[in-house]
Structure formats: structure tokens, C-alpha cells
Write a protein that holds these residues in place. Structure first.
Motif, PDB file in Angstrom:
ATOM      1  N   UNK A  92       0.759  -1.378  -0.010  1.00 30.88           N
ATOM      2  CA  UNK A  92       0.201  -0.255  -0.009  1.00 30.88           C
ATOM      3  C   UNK A  92       0.929   1.332   0.061  1.00 30.88           C
ATOM      4  N   UNK A  93       1.945   1.262   0.839  1.00 29.42           N
ATOM      5  CA  UNK A  93       2.875   2.471   0.785  1.00 29.42           C
ATOM      6  C   UNK A  93       3.468   2.431  -0.399  1.00 29.42           C
ATOM      7  N   UNK A  94       3.766   1.374  -1.213  1.00 35.52           N
ATOM      8  CA  UNK A  94       4.368   1.673  -2.268  1.00 35.52           C
ATOM      9  C   UNK A  94       3.650   2.381  -3.489  1.00 35.52           C
ATOM     10  N   UNK A  95       2.320   1.808  -3.325  1.00 38.00           N
ATOM     11  CA  UNK A  95       1.275   2.689  -4.295  1.00 38.00           C
ATOM     12  C   UNK A  95       0.998   4.048  -4.081  1.00 38.00           C
ATOM     13  N   UNK A  96       1.352   4.285  -2.815  1.00 34.39           N
ATOM     14  CA  UNK A  96       1.108   5.843  -2.376  1.00 34.39           C
ATOM     15  C   UNK A  96       2.211   6.619  -2.693  1.00 34.39           C
ATOM     16  N   UNK A  97       3.275   6.130  -3.178  1.00 36.01           N
ATOM     17  CA  UNK A  97       4.562   6.992  -3.222  1.00 36.01           C
ATOM     18  C   UNK A  97       4.363   8.041  -4.328  1.00 36.01           C
ATOM     19  N   UNK A  98       5.170   9.301  -4.131  1.00 35.41           N
ATOM     20  CA  UNK A  98       5.038  10.331  -5.123  1.00 35.41           C
ATOM     21  C   UNK A  98       5.171   9.806  -6.633  1.00 35.41           C
ATOM     22  N   UNK A  99       4.535  10.353  -7.513  1.00 37.87           N
ATOM     23  CA  UNK A  99       4.477  10.027  -9.006  1.00 37.87           C
ATOM     24  C   UNK A  99       5.052  11.195  -9.896  1.00 37.87           C
ATOM     25  N   UNK A 100       6.037  11.109 -10.686  1.00 37.14           N
ATOM     26  CA  UNK A 100       6.714  12.168 -11.238  1.00 37.14           C
ATOM     27  C   UNK A 100       6.099  12.202 -12.714  1.00 37.14           C
ATOM     28  N   UNK A 101       5.634  13.148 -13.247  1.00 35.09           N
ATOM     29  CA  UNK A 101       4.982  13.474 -14.352  1.00 35.09           C
ATOM     30  C   UNK A 101       5.858  14.382 -15.390  1.00 35.09           C
ATOM     31  N   UNK A 102       6.092  14.547 -16.557  1.00 35.96           N
ATOM     32  CA  UNK A 102       6.574  15.223 -17.525  1.00 35.96           C
ATOM     33  C   UNK A 102       5.652  16.162 -18.037  1.00 35.96           C
ATOM     34  N   UNK A 103       5.942  17.558 -17.918  1.00 35.24           N
ATOM     35  CA  UNK A 103       4.804  18.520 -18.550  1.00 35.24           C
ATOM     36  C   UNK A 103       4.707  18.293 -20.029  1.00 35.24           C
ATOM     37  N   UNK A 104       3.458  18.380 -20.461  1.00 32.97           N
ATOM     38  CA  UNK A 104       3.354  18.095 -21.993  1.00 32.97           C
ATOM     39  C   UNK A 104       3.220  19.587 -22.504  1.00 32.97           C
TER      40      UNK A 104
END
Length: 195
Positions: free
Chosen positions: A15-27
Motif C-alpha cells: 500500500x505504501x508503495x502505491x502511495x509513493x509520489x509520482x513524477x510527471x513530465x509536462x506536456x
């Protein structure tokens, strides 16, 4: 007894792994940074700053772990009037030859209600860095139907005083206060692009 505890620990870690921050590249094709001002009180022109490059890190469960870093090249400035574009890039205003980019780097993010955030950060324009606060709305997050990858979209706005960044030509006839409106989509980079 040991097996249930082990299973519970594994589920907690998962559960903690799925809640980790996600990095997105701006389009940059679906991002607009629009600055507006008043011209002698007669009109309210605007300039779009395109070619935006940057990264958004978003943690839905721990918003304070979220961040944004953006670079905006002044080559992407577009008012729809080529002569005005060149004048704004000149030494009268941005002096783009000497200061070719605008940057924003967040320093703090906090929740501000349902799907609302306040993002504090350092804005650098014309070689001058000053703190600003963005009022942000989370529009949507999920799998993008076109990119087939996790994506996120935000709107944001703020108001700055251009004279505080050394861009004070014609103040007060051309307004000192500049409104900034931002809309952006960002997507998790493709696996091969992250290598």
C-alpha cells in the motif's frame, strides 16, 4: 500467527508503495502560461508563453511531498503581434538575449480544500528571483486515453508585480500587476524515455 503478521506487513508495504509520489513530465502541447496586463486602461492584452518544459511530482496522500520545476523559454512568447513579441523580448522588458528563460521551482506545497492546493515557490524572471504563491486546482488524474499512461492536469493562477523583477518599463500606464493563468497536462514518461 507469524503468517498473518507477515501477510499484513506485506500488504502494508505494498500500500505504501502505491502511495509513493509520482513524477510527471509536462506536456508542452497541452500547457499554456498566459500573462495579462492593462494597457493605459484601454485594453487588457495577453501573452502566451509556450514551449514549457518541466516536471511535476505529485503525492495525493502526502501533498506536502509534491513539487514542480518549470522552465519557460522566451522564444515561446506569443502575443499574436510579432512586433510586440520582439519588443517584449528586448532590453526594454525581458532582455531575452541576456535572460533567455523564466523558471519556477516550488519550495512548499499544501492542501487548500477539495482538489485545491497552494504551491509556494521561487520565480526567476529577468535574472531576479522572488517568492510567489500559486493557487492550484487539480482537474483530473488517471490514465490518459491518448498516451495510455498515468497523467495529471492542473489549473493555477497568481498575480505578480513586474517591477519587482526589474521589468518596470511604462509603469503605471502599462500595469505593474500581471495576472498569470496556467493550465497544464503532464504524463508519466515512457519507460524508454526514463532511461
Amino acid at each position: 500467527m507469524l503468517k498473518p503478521l507477515t501477510l499484513a506487513a506485506a500488504l502494508l508495504l505494498a500500500g505504501n508503495a502505491f502511495a509513493a509520489p509520482v513524477s510527471y513530465k509536462i506536456d508542452p502541447n497541452h500547457t499554456n502560461v498566459v500573462a495579462g496586463w492593462t494597457h493605459f486602461g484601454f485594453s487588457h492584452p495577453a501573452a502566451n508563453f509556450g514551449q514549457v518544459d518541466g516536471t511535476i511530482v505529485y503525492d495525493a496522500d502526502h501533498v506536502g511531498q509534491s513539487s514542480v520545476n518549470v522552465t519557460i523559454p522566451l522564444t515561446g512568447l506569443d502575443t499574436g503581434v510579432p512586433d510586440l513579441d520582439e519588443h517584449l523580448r528586448s532590453s526594454d522588458f525581458f532582455d531575452a538575449e541576456k535572460y533567455p528563460t523564466i523558471t519556477f521551482a516550488s519550495t512548499k506545497t499544501e492542501a487548500a480544500g477539495d482538489n485545491k492546493l497552494r504551491v509556494f515557490g521561487d520565480l526567476t524572471v529577468h535574472g531576479v528571483t522572488r517568492p510567489v504563491v500559486l493557487d492550484v486546482t487539480l482537474n483530473k488524474s488517471g490514465v490518459h486515453p491518448l498516451g495510455k499512461r498515468e497523467a495529471i492536469g492542473f489549473d493555477a493562477n497568481t498575480t505578480i508585480r513586474r517591477s519587482e523583477f526589474g521589468v518596470g518599463k511604462f509603469v503605471p500606464n502599462v500595469s505593474d500587476d500581471i495576472t498569470i493563468r496556467i493550465t497544464t497536462e503532464a504524463m508519466v514518461p515512457k519507460a524508454d524515455a526514463a532511461k
